[in-house]
Write a protein that holds these residues in place. Structure first.
Motif, PDB file in Angstrom:
ATOM      1  N   ASP A 188     -17.582   6.249  -5.734  1.00 48.86           N
ATOM      2  CA  ASP A 188     -18.820   6.619  -5.051  1.00 48.86           C
ATOM      3  C   ASP A 188     -19.669   7.579  -5.876  1.00 48.86           C
ATOM      4  N   ILE A 189     -19.029   8.347  -6.729  1.00 49.61           N
ATOM      5  CA  ILE A 189     -19.742   9.198  -7.677  1.00 49.61           C
ATOM      6  C   ILE A 189     -19.272   8.804  -9.070  1.00 49.61           C
ATOM      7  N   PRO A 190     -20.172   8.787 -10.042  1.00 43.10           N
ATOM      8  CA  PRO A 190     -19.835   8.275 -11.377  1.00 43.10           C
ATOM      9  C   PRO A 190     -18.603   8.922 -12.015  1.00 43.10           C
ATOM     10  N   GLN A 191     -18.402  10.219 -11.777  1.00 40.83           N
ATOM     11  CA  GLN A 191     -17.280  10.914 -12.391  1.00 40.83           C
ATOM     12  C   GLN A 191     -15.929  10.482 -11.815  1.00 40.83           C
ATOM     13  N   TRP A 192     -15.948   9.914 -10.620  1.00 41.27           N
ATOM     14  CA  TRP A 192     -14.700   9.545  -9.954  1.00 41.27           C
ATOM     15  C   TRP A 192     -14.334   8.105 -10.305  1.00 41.27           C
ATOM     16  N   ASP A 193     -14.010   7.913 -11.576  1.00 39.71           N
ATOM     17  CA  ASP A 193     -13.520   6.627 -12.051  1.00 39.71           C
ATOM     18  C   ASP A 193     -12.000   6.754 -12.186  1.00 39.71           C
ATOM     19  N   SER A 194     -11.348   5.799 -12.837  1.00 32.31           N
ATOM     20  CA  SER A 194      -9.888   5.833 -12.922  1.00 32.31           C
ATOM     21  C   SER A 194      -9.393   7.067 -13.677  1.00 32.31           C
ATOM     22  N   LEU A 195     -10.063   7.427 -14.745  1.00 35.30           N
ATOM     23  CA  LEU A 195      -9.661   8.611 -15.505  1.00 35.30           C
ATOM     24  C   LEU A 195      -9.936   9.882 -14.698  1.00 35.30           C
ATOM     25  N   GLY A 196     -11.073   9.929 -14.040  1.00 36.23           N
ATOM     26  CA  GLY A 196     -11.397  11.062 -13.185  1.00 36.23           C
ATOM     27  C   GLY A 196     -10.388  11.223 -12.056  1.00 36.23           C
ATOM     28  N   HIS A 197      -9.890  10.107 -11.548  1.00 35.32           N
ATOM     29  CA  HIS A 197      -8.911  10.133 -10.458  1.00 35.32           C
ATOM     30  C   HIS A 197      -7.600  10.754 -10.934  1.00 35.32           C
ATOM     31  N   VAL A 198      -7.165  10.355 -12.116  1.00 40.06           N
ATOM     32  CA  VAL A 198      -5.927  10.912 -12.678  1.00 40.06           C
ATOM     33  C   VAL A 198      -6.069  12.424 -12.855  1.00 40.06           C
ATOM     34  N   GLY A 199      -7.211  12.852 -13.376  1.00 39.23           N
ATOM     35  CA  GLY A 199      -7.460  14.276 -13.556  1.00 39.23           C
ATOM     36  C   GLY A 199      -7.494  15.023 -12.236  1.00 39.23           C
ATOM     37  N   LEU A 200      -8.130  14.420 -11.232  1.00 42.69           N
ATOM     38  CA  LEU A 200      -8.200  15.044  -9.914  1.00 42.69           C
ATOM     39  C   LEU A 200      -6.805  15.201  -9.321  1.00 42.69           C
ATOM     40  N   VAL A 201      -5.995  14.178  -9.427  1.00 47.07           N
ATOM     41  CA  VAL A 201      -4.631  14.245  -8.891  1.00 47.07           C
ATOM     42  C   VAL A 201      -3.861  15.375  -9.574  1.00 47.07           C
ATOM     43  N   ALA A 202      -3.965  15.475 -10.892  1.00 47.04           N
ATOM     44  CA  ALA A 202      -3.287  16.550 -11.622  1.00 47.04           C
ATOM     45  C   ALA A 202      -3.801  17.918 -11.169  1.00 47.04           C
ATOM     46  N   HIS A 203      -5.097  18.008 -10.957  1.00 52.93           N
ATOM     47  CA  HIS A 203      -5.706  19.261 -10.509  1.00 52.93           C
ATOM     48  C   HIS A 203      -5.210  19.635  -9.101  1.00 52.93           C
ATOM     49  N   MET A 212      -7.559  25.110   7.134  1.00 56.44           N
ATOM     50  CA  MET A 212      -7.003  23.755   7.042  1.00 56.44           C
ATOM     51  C   MET A 212      -7.225  23.206   5.637  1.00 56.44           C
ATOM     52  N   ASN A 213      -6.353  22.336   5.232  1.00 58.16           N
ATOM     53  CA  ASN A 213      -6.423  21.749   3.896  1.00 58.16           C
ATOM     54  C   ASN A 213      -7.683  20.935   3.655  1.00 58.16           C
ATOM     55  N   SER A 214      -8.240  20.345   4.695  1.00 56.49           N
ATOM     56  CA  SER A 214      -9.391  19.460   4.535  1.00 56.49           C
ATOM     57  C   SER A 214     -10.553  20.143   3.818  1.00 56.49           C
ATOM     58  N   GLU A 215     -10.939  21.307   4.286  1.00 51.63           N
ATOM     59  CA  GLU A 215     -12.069  22.010   3.665  1.00 51.63           C
ATOM     60  C   GLU A 215     -11.731  22.465   2.252  1.00 51.63           C
ATOM     61  N   LYS A 216     -10.498  22.924   2.057  1.00 49.77           N
ATOM     62  CA  LYS A 216     -10.067  23.353   0.717  1.00 49.77           C
ATOM     63  C   LYS A 216     -10.107  22.170  -0.246  1.00 49.77           C
ATOM     64  N   ILE A 217      -9.620  21.031   0.184  1.00 50.43           N
ATOM     65  CA  ILE A 217      -9.599  19.831  -0.660  1.00 50.43           C
ATOM     66  C   ILE A 217     -11.024  19.394  -0.988  1.00 50.43           C
ATOM     67  N   LYS A 218     -11.907  19.435  -0.013  1.00 50.68           N
ATOM     68  CA  LYS A 218     -13.301  19.053  -0.252  1.00 50.68           C
ATOM     69  C   LYS A 218     -13.949  19.984  -1.272  1.00 50.68           C
ATOM     70  N   LYS A 219     -13.658  21.282  -1.176  1.00 48.68           N
ATOM     71  CA  LYS A 219     -14.189  22.239  -2.149  1.00 48.68           C
ATOM     72  C   LYS A 219     -13.637  21.958  -3.547  1.00 48.68           C
ATOM     73  N   ILE A 220     -12.354  21.637  -3.625  1.00 46.86           N
ATOM     74  CA  ILE A 220     -11.734  21.323  -4.916  1.00 46.86           C
ATOM     75  C   ILE A 220     -12.388  20.088  -5.527  1.00 46.86           C
ATOM     76  N   ILE A 221     -12.590  19.057  -4.725  1.00 48.53           N
ATOM     77  CA  ILE A 221     -13.211  17.819  -5.211  1.00 48.53           C
ATOM     78  C   ILE A 221     -14.638  18.091  -5.673  1.00 48.53           C
ATOM     79  N   SER A 222     -15.383  18.847  -4.877  1.00 47.90           N
ATOM     80  CA  SER A 222     -16.750  19.192  -5.223  1.00 47.90           C
ATOM     81  C   SER A 222     -16.811  19.927  -6.560  1.00 47.90           C
ATOM     82  N   LYS A 223     -15.952  20.910  -6.706  1.00 50.06           N
ATOM     83  CA  LYS A 223     -15.935  21.703  -7.933  1.00 50.06           C
ATOM     84  C   LYS A 223     -15.438  20.872  -9.123  1.00 50.06           C
TER      85      LYS A 223
END
Length: 77
Positions: A29-44, A1-12
């Motif tokens: 909730d975690i310092p790295q997940w700010d607005s810039l981190g969010h944009v990077g995560l979405v691209a990833h 399922m995508n849930s576990e894969k997505i969690k692993k991607i976010i963790s990494k």
């Protein structure tokens, strides 16, 4: 399922223990997940799943659960 894969991607991506990544984890909730981190995560996530996430969908992604729901909606899985 995508849930576990997505969690692993976010963790990494944010370099945090997978145990911290639950459905309720949200932007800020975690310092790295700010607005810039969010944009990077979405691209990833787009690259990992071979999808395009539009701006409105990106803005709706406030929690891990939101991310899972939107990616499942886009991929149909």
């Amino acid at each position: 399922m995508n849930s576990e894969k997505i969690k692993k991607i976010i963790s990494k991506y944010f370099k945090v223990d997978i145990k911290l990544v639950d459905d309720d984890l949200m932007v800020g909730d975690i310092p790295q997940w700010d607005s810039l981190g969010h944009v990077g995560l979405v691209a990833h996530l787009e690259k990992e799943f071979g999808i395009t996430i539009d701006v409105d969908q990106s803005l709706e992604m406030e929690t891990v659960e939101d991310i899972v729901d939107i990616i499942e909606e886009i991929t149909g899985v």
